[in-house]
Scaffold this motif. Structure first.
Motif, PDB file in Angstrom:
ATOM      1  N   ILE A 288       0.765  -1.125  -0.036  1.00  0.00           N
ATOM      2  CA  ILE A 288       0.016   0.014  -0.024  1.00  0.00           C
ATOM      3  C   ILE A 288       0.745   1.157  -0.094  1.00  0.00           C
ATOM      4  O   ILE A 288       1.580   1.363   0.868  1.00  0.00           O
ATOM      5  N   ALA A 289       0.584   2.027  -1.197  1.00  0.00           N
ATOM      6  CA  ALA A 289       1.521   3.292  -1.208  1.00  0.00           C
ATOM      7  C   ALA A 289       0.894   4.485  -1.941  1.00  0.00           C
ATOM      8  O   ALA A 289      -0.112   3.981  -2.311  1.00  0.00           O
ATOM      9  N   ASP A 290       1.682   5.592  -1.934  1.00  0.00           N
ATOM     10  CA  ASP A 290       1.243   6.701  -2.942  1.00  0.00           C
ATOM     11  C   ASP A 290       1.910   6.539  -4.075  1.00  0.00           C
ATOM     12  O   ASP A 290       3.220   7.171  -4.001  1.00  0.00           O
ATOM     13  N   PHE A 291       1.787   5.935  -5.079  1.00  0.00           N
ATOM     14  CA  PHE A 291       2.639   5.638  -6.105  1.00  0.00           C
ATOM     15  C   PHE A 291       2.771   6.772  -7.292  1.00  0.00           C
ATOM     16  O   PHE A 291       3.428   6.915  -8.171  1.00  0.00           O
ATOM     17  N   LYS A 292       1.750   8.019  -6.953  1.00  0.00           N
ATOM     18  CA  LYS A 292       1.732   8.947  -7.850  1.00  0.00           C
ATOM     19  C   LYS A 292       1.572   8.659  -9.219  1.00  0.00           C
ATOM     20  O   LYS A 292       2.244   8.975 -10.023  1.00  0.00           O
ATOM     21  N   ASP A 293       0.720   7.555  -9.783  1.00  0.00           N
ATOM     22  CA  ASP A 293       0.630   7.135 -10.842  1.00  0.00           C
ATOM     23  C   ASP A 293       0.347   8.293 -11.931  1.00  0.00           C
ATOM     24  O   ASP A 293       0.622   7.930 -13.172  1.00  0.00           O
ATOM     25  N   GLU A 294      -0.168   9.156 -11.468  1.00  0.00           N
ATOM     26  CA  GLU A 294      -0.726  10.273 -12.774  1.00  0.00           C
ATOM     27  C   GLU A 294       0.572  11.382 -12.915  1.00  0.00           C
ATOM     28  O   GLU A 294       0.296  12.222 -13.786  1.00  0.00           O
ATOM     29  N   LYS A 295       1.627  11.108 -11.931  1.00  0.00           N
ATOM     30  CA  LYS A 295       2.412  12.311 -12.366  1.00  0.00           C
ATOM     31  C   LYS A 295       3.985  11.663 -12.833  1.00  0.00           C
ATOM     32  O   LYS A 295       4.246  10.411 -12.830  1.00  0.00           O
ATOM     33  N   PRO A 296       4.805  12.578 -13.665  1.00  0.00           N
ATOM     34  CA  PRO A 296       6.195  12.121 -13.987  1.00  0.00           C
ATOM     35  C   PRO A 296       7.001  11.659 -12.759  1.00  0.00           C
ATOM     36  O   PRO A 296       7.864  10.985 -13.109  1.00  0.00           O
ATOM     37  N   GLN A 297       6.483  12.265 -11.821  1.00  0.00           N
ATOM     38  CA  GLN A 297       7.389  11.722 -10.546  1.00  0.00           C
ATOM     39  C   GLN A 297       7.400  10.376 -10.181  1.00  0.00           C
ATOM     40  O   GLN A 297       8.505  10.067  -9.455  1.00  0.00           O
ATOM     41  N   SER A 298       6.368   9.843 -10.594  1.00  0.00           N
ATOM     42  CA  SER A 298       6.144   8.326 -10.555  1.00  0.00           C
ATOM     43  C   SER A 298       7.166   7.562 -10.635  1.00  0.00           C
ATOM     44  O   SER A 298       7.376   6.245 -10.087  1.00  0.00           O
ATOM     45  N   ILE A 299       8.121   7.754 -11.530  1.00  0.00           N
ATOM     46  CA  ILE A 299       9.298   6.960 -11.992  1.00  0.00           C
ATOM     47  C   ILE A 299      10.389   6.756 -11.126  1.00  0.00           C
ATOM     48  O   ILE A 299      11.433   5.930 -10.990  1.00  0.00           O
ATOM     49  N   ARG A 300      10.519   7.893  -9.931  1.00  0.00           N
ATOM     50  CA  ARG A 300      11.393   7.812  -9.070  1.00  0.00           C
ATOM     51  C   ARG A 300      11.048   7.892  -7.548  1.00  0.00           C
ATOM     52  O   ARG A 300      11.808   7.932  -6.709  1.00  0.00           O
ATOM     53  N   VAL A 301       9.918   7.568  -7.176  1.00  0.00           N
ATOM     54  CA  VAL A 301       9.371   7.436  -5.901  1.00  0.00           C
ATOM     55  C   VAL A 301       9.851   6.291  -5.415  1.00  0.00           C
ATOM     56  O   VAL A 301       9.993   5.240  -5.956  1.00  0.00           O
ATOM     57  N   GLN A 302      10.287   6.281  -4.081  1.00  0.00           N
ATOM     58  CA  GLN A 302      10.843   5.222  -3.217  1.00  0.00           C
ATOM     59  C   GLN A 302       9.675   3.989  -3.548  1.00  0.00           C
ATOM     60  O   GLN A 302      10.335   2.754  -3.730  1.00  0.00           O
ATOM     61  N   PRO A 303       8.508   4.085  -3.155  1.00  0.00           N
ATOM     62  CA  PRO A 303       7.802   2.704  -3.423  1.00  0.00           C
ATOM     63  C   PRO A 303       7.734   1.992  -4.730  1.00  0.00           C
ATOM     64  O   PRO A 303       7.929   0.751  -4.840  1.00  0.00           O
ATOM     65  N   ARG A 304       8.068   2.782  -5.605  1.00  0.00           N
ATOM     66  CA  ARG A 304       8.356   2.132  -7.107  1.00  0.00           C
ATOM     67  C   ARG A 304       9.665   1.207  -6.911  1.00  0.00           C
ATOM     68  O   ARG A 304       9.719  -0.084  -7.533  1.00  0.00           O
ATOM     69  N   MET A 305      10.616   1.753  -6.297  1.00  0.00           N
ATOM     70  CA  MET A 305      12.039   0.915  -6.188  1.00  0.00           C
ATOM     71  C   MET A 305      11.743  -0.304  -5.337  1.00  0.00           C
ATOM     72  O   MET A 305      12.303  -1.327  -5.459  1.00  0.00           O
ATOM     73  N   TRP A 306      10.959  -0.013  -3.996  1.00  0.00           N
ATOM     74  CA  TRP A 306      10.756  -1.300  -3.279  1.00  0.00           C
ATOM     75  C   TRP A 306      10.000  -2.241  -4.087  1.00  0.00           C
ATOM     76  O   TRP A 306      10.518  -3.503  -3.759  1.00  0.00           O
ATOM     77  N   VAL A 307       9.163  -2.009  -4.796  1.00  0.00           N
ATOM     78  CA  VAL A 307       8.217  -3.006  -5.505  1.00  0.00           C
ATOM     79  C   VAL A 307       9.237  -3.824  -6.510  1.00  0.00           C
ATOM     80  O   VAL A 307       9.403  -5.026  -6.678  1.00  0.00           O
ATOM     81  N   LYS A 308      10.202  -2.971  -7.161  1.00  0.00           N
ATOM     82  CA  LYS A 308      11.166  -3.639  -7.971  1.00  0.00           C
ATOM     83  C   LYS A 308      12.318  -4.310  -7.373  1.00  0.00           C
ATOM     84  O   LYS A 308      12.244  -5.570  -7.793  1.00  0.00           O
ATOM     85  N   GLY A 309      12.634  -3.760  -6.275  1.00  0.00           N
ATOM     86  CA  GLY A 309      13.524  -4.903  -5.367  1.00  0.00           C
ATOM     87  C   GLY A 309      12.963  -6.196  -5.064  1.00  0.00           C
ATOM     88  O   GLY A 309      13.326  -7.169  -5.208  1.00  0.00           O
ATOM     89  N   LEU A 310      11.696  -6.012  -4.651  1.00  0.00           N
ATOM     90  CA  LEU A 310      10.955  -7.142  -4.121  1.00  0.00           C
ATOM     91  C   LEU A 310      10.558  -8.132  -5.303  1.00  0.00           C
ATOM     92  O   LEU A 310      10.846  -9.499  -5.091  1.00  0.00           O
ATOM     93  N   LEU A 311      10.357  -7.463  -6.412  1.00  0.00           N
ATOM     94  CA  LEU A 311      10.143  -8.509  -7.470  1.00  0.00           C
ATOM     95  C   LEU A 311      11.440  -9.164  -7.861  1.00  0.00           C
ATOM     96  O   LEU A 311      11.372 -10.466  -8.311  1.00  0.00           O
ATOM     97  N   ARG A 312      12.488  -8.664  -7.997  1.00  0.00           N
ATOM     98  CA  ARG A 312      13.600  -9.322  -8.523  1.00  0.00           C
ATOM     99  C   ARG A 312      14.273 -10.306  -7.527  1.00  0.00           C
ATOM    100  O   ARG A 312      15.095 -11.086  -7.849  1.00  0.00           O
ATOM    101  N   LEU A 313      13.692 -10.361  -6.106  1.00  0.00           N
ATOM    102  CA  LEU A 313      13.927 -11.342  -5.063  1.00  0.00           C
ATOM    103  C   LEU A 313      13.103 -12.378  -5.433  1.00  0.00           C
ATOM    104  O   LEU A 313      13.215 -13.385  -4.735  1.00  0.00           O
ATOM    105  N   GLY A 314      12.166 -12.357  -6.106  1.00  0.00           N
ATOM    106  CA  GLY A 314      11.210 -13.497  -6.539  1.00  0.00           C
ATOM    107  C   GLY A 314       9.905 -13.933  -5.920  1.00  0.00           C
ATOM    108  O   GLY A 314       9.383 -14.708  -5.972  1.00  0.00           O
ATOM    109  N   LEU A 315       9.387 -12.479  -5.358  1.00  0.00           N
ATOM    110  CA  LEU A 315       8.336 -12.211  -4.589  1.00  0.00           C
ATOM    111  C   LEU A 315       7.447 -11.964  -5.691  1.00  0.00           C
ATOM    112  O   LEU A 315       7.444 -11.067  -6.571  1.00  0.00           O
TER     113      LEU A 315
END
Length: 344
Positions: free
Chosen positions: A10-37
Motif C-alpha cells: 500500500i503506497a502513494d505511487f503517484k501514478d498520474e505524475k511524471p514523478q512516479s518513476i523515481r518515488v521510493q515505493p516504485r523501487m521497493w516493488v522492483k527490488g522485491l520482484l527481483r528477489l522472486g516475490l
C-alpha cells in the motif's frame, strides 16, 4: 516467519505524475520482484481519487474513503498475502489497518515512515502501532518515538536507488550547471530552518547554479530530473532537520547514485552510509559549504573521483534489490546485517 511469497504493498505511487518513476515505493516493488516475490500494489490515493464523484483530495477523503477502504480490505482478503507493507501511512488510519488485519490475520504487517517529526503527526503513530514493524529512514530520536509509542519492532532502513535509471547520463548543454538543488527552501509544516533557507537562497545567487522547486522556480521531473542532476558539477543535500542520526531525505541518494559530486550537510554517523572525502563531502556550516564548493569547482579531478566512488557505493550498497533483501531478512529473522543497522 517463513520466507514470504506474496507481499501486498500500500503506497502513494503517484501514478498520474511524471514523478512516479523515481518515488521510493516504485523501487521497493522492483527490488522485491527481483528477489522472486509476487507483489500486488495498491495506490491508495490514486484509487481514492478514482472513486470520488468530484476532483480534489479533501472531497475524495470525505466522499470516497470508506469505499476505498472496502476495496482495500476485499483485495487483501482475496490475495492471501504473507506480508502487508504500508509504504505510506498518509490517508490511512488505525481503523482501516485493523480491518486489513482481520482480512489477513496470519500476515505480517509492516509500515514505513520517511518523514521527520513523527511526534507531530499522531495519525502516523496510531497507524504504525497497528503494525508489527515500523521502518524509518532515520535512526535516533525519530525511531525512538515509535518504540516509545509501543510499536513492537522499529528499524532503520535507508532510502534506496535504482541503478537502471539512476546513473551517469550524457546530457544536453541546457542541463549544465555548476551546482544544483532540487526541492523546497523551507517546509512550513515543519520547524523553520533558517540555515537551510539561507544556504539555498545564497546558492540561488551563485553564477550558473540551478534551483528547481523553490523561489517560484518549477520542479523538474521524470528522467529529466536525473538529467538535471547529471548536468551539474555538484549537488547540495540538506534536510529540514540535520541533527538526527543517519537521517537524509532521498535527495542524497538521488544525487550520489547519478554520479554527481555531492556536498551534504553532516548528520550524526553519516560516515556509516557514505564516507567523507571518499564518496562525497560533508559540511557543517553555510560558509564551509561555499568554501568547499569553490575548491571542488576548481579541482575537477578530485571532484570527479569522489563522484565516481559515491555512485559505485550507491549502486552496490543501496540498490533496490539489496535494500529489499535487508527488509526480507528483517521480516524473517527480526534482524539484518549492515554496518548501519539499528533495530529497537
Amino acid at each position: 516467519m517463513q520466507k514470504p511469497k506474496r507481499i501486498f504493498v500500500i503506497a502513494d505511487f503517484k501514478d498520474e505524475k511524471p514523478q512516479s518513476i523515481r518515488v521510493q515505493p516504485r523501487m521497493w516493488v522492483k527490488g522485491l520482484l527481483r528477489l522472486g516475490l509476487d507483489v500486488q500494489r495498491f495506490s491508495y490515493r490514486n484509487i481514492m481519487m478514482q472513486c470520488s464523484p468530484l476532483p480534489g483530495k479533501k472531497i475524495a477523503l470525505h466522499f470516497a474513503k470508506k469505499r476505498v477502504d472496502k476495496v482495500l480490505v476485499e483485495q487483501i482478503k482475496r490475495y492471501h498475502p504473507d506480508v502487508v507493507l504500508l509504504l505510506s501511512m498518509k490517508y490511512l488510519d488505525a481503523e482501516n489497518v485493523r480491518l486489513a488485519h482481520e482480512a489477513a490475520p496470519n500476515a505480517l504487517f509492516a509500515s514505513r515512515d520517511g518523514d521527520p517529526f513523527p511526534e507531530k503527526n499522531l495519525n502516523r503513530i496510531a497507524v504504525a502501532k497497528e503494525t508489527d514493524i515500523v521502518m524509518t529512514t532515520s535512526s535516533g530520536r525519530f525511531l525512538r518515538v515509535y518504540r516509545d509509542a509501543g510499536v513492537p519492532q522499529c528499524a532503520f532502513i535507508p532510502n534506496m536507488c535504482d541503478p537502471d535509471i539512476q546513473h551517469r547520463y550524457n546530457v544536453e548543454q541546457k542541463w549544465n550547471a555548476d551546482a544544483i538543488f532540487t526541492g523546497k527552501a523551507e517546509h512550513r509544516e515543519h520547524e523553520h530552518n533558517n540555515e537551510r533557507y539561507n544556504l539555498i537562497r545564497r546558492l540561488n545567487q551563485m553564477p550558473n547554479a540551478r534551483i528547481y522547486g523553490a523561489f517560484g522556480i518549477p520542479k523538474v521531473e521524470g528522467i529529466d530530473y536525473f538529467y538535471a542532476i547529471c548536468g551539474a558539477k555538484m549537488g547540495l543535500s540538506i534536510n529540514i532537520v540535520n541533527d538526527v542520526r543517519l537521517y537524509h531525505s532521498d535527495r542524497l541518494i538521488n544525487y550520489v547514485s547519478c554520479g554527481t559530486f555531492t556536498l551534504a550537510k553532516r548528520v550524526p554517523d553519516s560516515d556509516l552510509l557514505f564516507e567523507d572525502g571518499v564518496h562525497l563531502k560533508y559540511f557543517d556550516t553555510v560558509d564551509e559549504f561555499f568554501e568547499l564548493a569553490d575548491w571542488y569547482l576548481k579541482h575537477e579531478a578530485e571532484r570527479e573521483q569522489i563522484a565516481r566512488a559515491g555512485m559505485q557505493r550507491a549502486h552496490v550498497e543501496f540498490n533496490c534489490e539489496r535494500i529489499a533483501k535487508y527488509v526480507l531478512d528483517l521480516f524473517e529473522t527480526g534482524t539484518y546485517n549492515a554496518r548501519w543497522a539499528e533495530i529497537l
